[in-house]
Design a protein around this motif. Structure first.
Motif, mmCIF file in Angstrom:
data_model
loop_
_atom_site.group_PDB
_atom_site.id
_atom_site.type_symbol
_atom_site.label_atom_id
_atom_site.label_comp_id
_atom_site.label_asym_id
_atom_site.label_seq_id
_atom_site.Cartn_x
_atom_site.Cartn_y
_atom_site.Cartn_z
ATOM 1 N N ARG A 86 0.823 -1.216 0.000
ATOM 2 C CA ARG A 86 0.000 0.000 0.000
ATOM 3 C C ARG A 86 0.852 1.258 0.000
ATOM 4 N NH1 ARG A 86 -4.940 0.524 3.645
ATOM 5 N NH2 ARG A 86 -5.667 1.739 1.877
ATOM 6 N N ARG A 115 -0.269 16.615 -2.612
ATOM 7 C CA ARG A 115 -1.480 17.297 -3.067
ATOM 8 C C ARG A 115 -2.632 16.345 -3.351
ATOM 9 N NH1 ARG A 115 1.304 21.222 -7.509
ATOM 10 N NH2 ARG A 115 2.735 22.197 -6.067
ATOM 11 N N GLY A 116 -2.329 15.102 -3.625
ATOM 12 C CA GLY A 116 -3.355 14.176 -4.088
ATOM 13 C C GLY A 116 -3.931 13.308 -2.994
ATOM 14 N N GLU A 117 -4.226 12.089 -3.381
ATOM 15 C CA GLU A 117 -4.886 11.153 -2.483
ATOM 16 C C GLU A 117 -4.026 10.769 -1.285
ATOM 17 O OE1 GLU A 117 -5.382 7.085 -4.067
ATOM 18 O OE2 GLU A 117 -4.201 7.779 -5.759
ATOM 19 N N GLU A 118 -2.707 10.979 -1.365
ATOM 20 C CA GLU A 118 -1.834 10.632 -0.240
ATOM 21 C C GLU A 118 -2.148 11.455 1.008
ATOM 22 O OE1 GLU A 118 0.415 13.621 -2.775
ATOM 23 O OE2 GLU A 118 -0.652 11.761 -3.200
ATOM 24 N N ARG A 119 -2.839 12.569 0.860
ATOM 25 C CA ARG A 119 -3.259 13.345 2.038
ATOM 26 C C ARG A 119 -4.221 12.531 2.902
ATOM 27 N NH1 ARG A 119 -1.758 18.081 3.454
ATOM 28 N NH2 ARG A 119 -0.552 19.328 2.019
ATOM 29 N N GLY A 120 -4.912 11.565 2.317
ATOM 30 C CA GLY A 120 -5.776 10.671 3.074
ATOM 31 C C GLY A 120 -5.013 9.520 3.713
ATOM 32 N N TRP A 121 -3.781 9.296 3.278
ATOM 33 C CA TRP A 121 -2.958 8.214 3.826
ATOM 34 C C TRP A 121 -2.136 8.699 5.016
ATOM 35 C CZ3 TRP A 121 -0.049 7.029 -1.356
ATOM 36 C CH2 TRP A 121 -0.967 6.693 -2.347
ATOM 37 N N TRP A 146 -7.341 5.163 6.924
ATOM 38 C CA TRP A 146 -6.744 4.584 5.718
ATOM 39 C C TRP A 146 -6.231 3.175 5.996
ATOM 40 C CZ3 TRP A 146 -1.442 3.566 4.549
ATOM 41 C CH2 TRP A 146 -1.215 3.219 3.212
#
Length: 178
Positions: free
Chosen positions: A66, A116-122, A141
């Motif tokens: 992941r 900036r992307g989806e990694e902010r949710g990780w 997450w």
């Protein structure tokens, strides 16, 4: 009346957060200690993907995959971290556990603007501690990966373990402070 005032103890007005620091691949991670239900050695967890501990099934999440890092081979310091929040349960395999850190919530630095992307949710931020930097992982997450596995039916095997391990990495008992 004493010089200390009314009470013998003092209360801190600053909220303290606790994190378990571990290594996955070459990455140091920090997991909220509130969600850690236990630690198992490889011998205790075996090769079964979803350990069952005290009647609770902990779906295995391949954290290295992941995170996009190359996992290390299992060794004597390899541990399985059992995570739980509400009814969600997950287990993640880590190369080693470095210890428990207690620090002020403001010590977790926000992510740089490059994220900036989806990694902010990780990722929840960066945690500086004596040995370096750890990336704080978002609990939702982590547990979301286990829920996806459960709903897809991939978690079908488990084994029963009566107690959570009392044998943890030596650093876990020490604790650290930032």
């Amino acid at each position: 009346m004493s010089l200390r005032g009314q009470g013998a103890g003092t209360r801190s007005l600053v909220s303290m957060d606790r994190y378990l620091i571990a290594t996955v691949g070459a990455m140091r991670i920090a997991v909220s200690a509130e969600t850690v239900a236990g630690l198992l050695t490889i011998a205790e967890s075996g090769s079964i993907e979803a350990p069952m501990v005290q009647g609770q099934l902990y779906a295995a999440v391949d954290l290295a995959a992941r995170l996009g890092v190359v996992p290390e081979e299992d060794g004597p310091d390899t541990r399985v971290i059992l995570l739980a929040q509400g009814t969600a349960r997950a287990s993640v395999r880590v190369a080693s556990v470095h210890g428990l850190i207690e620090c002020e919530g403001r010590r977790v630095l926000p992510l740089p603007r490059q994220f900036r992307g989806e990694e902010r949710g990780w990722y929840g931020g960066l945690l500086l501690f004596g040995e370096g930097v750890a990336i704080v992982l978002q609990t939702q997450w982590l547990l979301g990966g286990a829920e996806a596995l459960s709903s897809s039916g991939r978690v079908s095997q488990g084994y029963s373990q009566s107690l959570v391990s009392n044998t943890a990495a030596p650093a876990v008992g020490r604790g650290m402070s930032c």
